[in-house]
Enzyme design. Sequence first.
Site: not given
Length: 429
Positions: A341, A313, A311, A99, A316, A101-102, A273
């Site tokens: 997760h 991951c 899931c 980004d 899990c 910085g705004g 994001d």
Amino acid sequence: MSTRTIPPLTYKVVAECSVSKARAGLMTLRHSEVNTPVFMPVGTQGTLKGILPDQLIELNCQILLGNTYHLGLRPGIETLRLAGGLHKFMGWPRAILTDSGGFQMVSLLQLAEINEKGVNFRSPFDNSECMLTPEHSIQIQNAIGADIMMQLDDVVKTTTIGPRVEEAMERTIRWVDRCIEAHARDDDQSLFPIVQGGLDVPLRQRCVSALMERQVRGFAVGGLSGGESKHDFWRMVDVCTDHLPRDKPRYLMGVGFAADLVVCVALGIDMFDCVFPTRTARFGCALVDKGQLNLKQPKYKLDLEPIDKECECSTCKRYTRSYLHHIATNESVSCSLLSIHNVAYQLRLMRGMREAIERDEFPQFVSDFMGRHFGKDPIPTWIRQALKAVNIELPADEEKQDQQTKQEQEQAVEVSQTATSHTQHETYI
């Protein structure tokens, strides 16, 4: 062909929903290919809290986000240049977006003073002053070496009304030209302008039109998801995607709740994001289709199920809700396990949407997801309206149907009683 002759960002729409504005795409960057729609985890200071780069690769995270303002303060341009950029500094081989910085104009407003030159900040760390201009923002991002950079924009709170909104929008357009002029690594990095205009439709349209006159490789939609009503939120997203070009990626900044992601993909957004997945993990919460599991609650003390059976991951696969309840917010490792997760959940949700778009079954995906997410609770009106605007009609809530039937029955009884009363009155007269 030399990589220098290939643009640092190419984007191709690979599939489109035949009903809504949802689309699946392939974005090719210097460091990796990125399948869209995509969720980008936020590593503000060059790290995701609780997750190592190798763990992110295992989750097949293709791109993450860094924060220009904070990285400019620490470690600073000199260190980043010496290290060869943020990719090498943090040991991350895939794509990075930064980004500008705004956003700190809003989040650190008490530390900032805004004028045409830029934003004058007082450091939250040592109280020193720093003038962040469009040129300096680009200078920092060039040192970071992010695949995608954001222009410095003039950001106001989403609930702001009046002339300040138009002033910020017009200044954002002026600043993008200064950012383009200052950009020294266009062969390696792509600069996105940011659509501003608050909750004012004509201002949003004017901003999109002006930004499209610039030679850029993608666009961001900013200034939303900051406290405005959901009805205003989706309408502004819809207006922007209606006017942004089809052949370039569209990034909606700061959005991460699951239902919001699904709705905004339907509205034509490609990139997202948010700090939400890792931040909520630090409070002991795990993301599932139904929302969140607060694993600190006593009901999970003896629950030997994984967070989510579907899931895959590492959390899990290896740990139970009971174990995570035992360590949640008490042990630092709990932040790591839950963050893994939660990021996995966000990435799996995006993958599910991409695959549904490619099969041209996206409306059914949306309907199934909303049914799981809200369960017996009514689906919010704003979601129904947003999806209806892109031709996705959700089934009526059973509870609402029951309530409507009950209301109709009560109204029928009242009408009957009123008619009987009138008949009796007429008889006695």
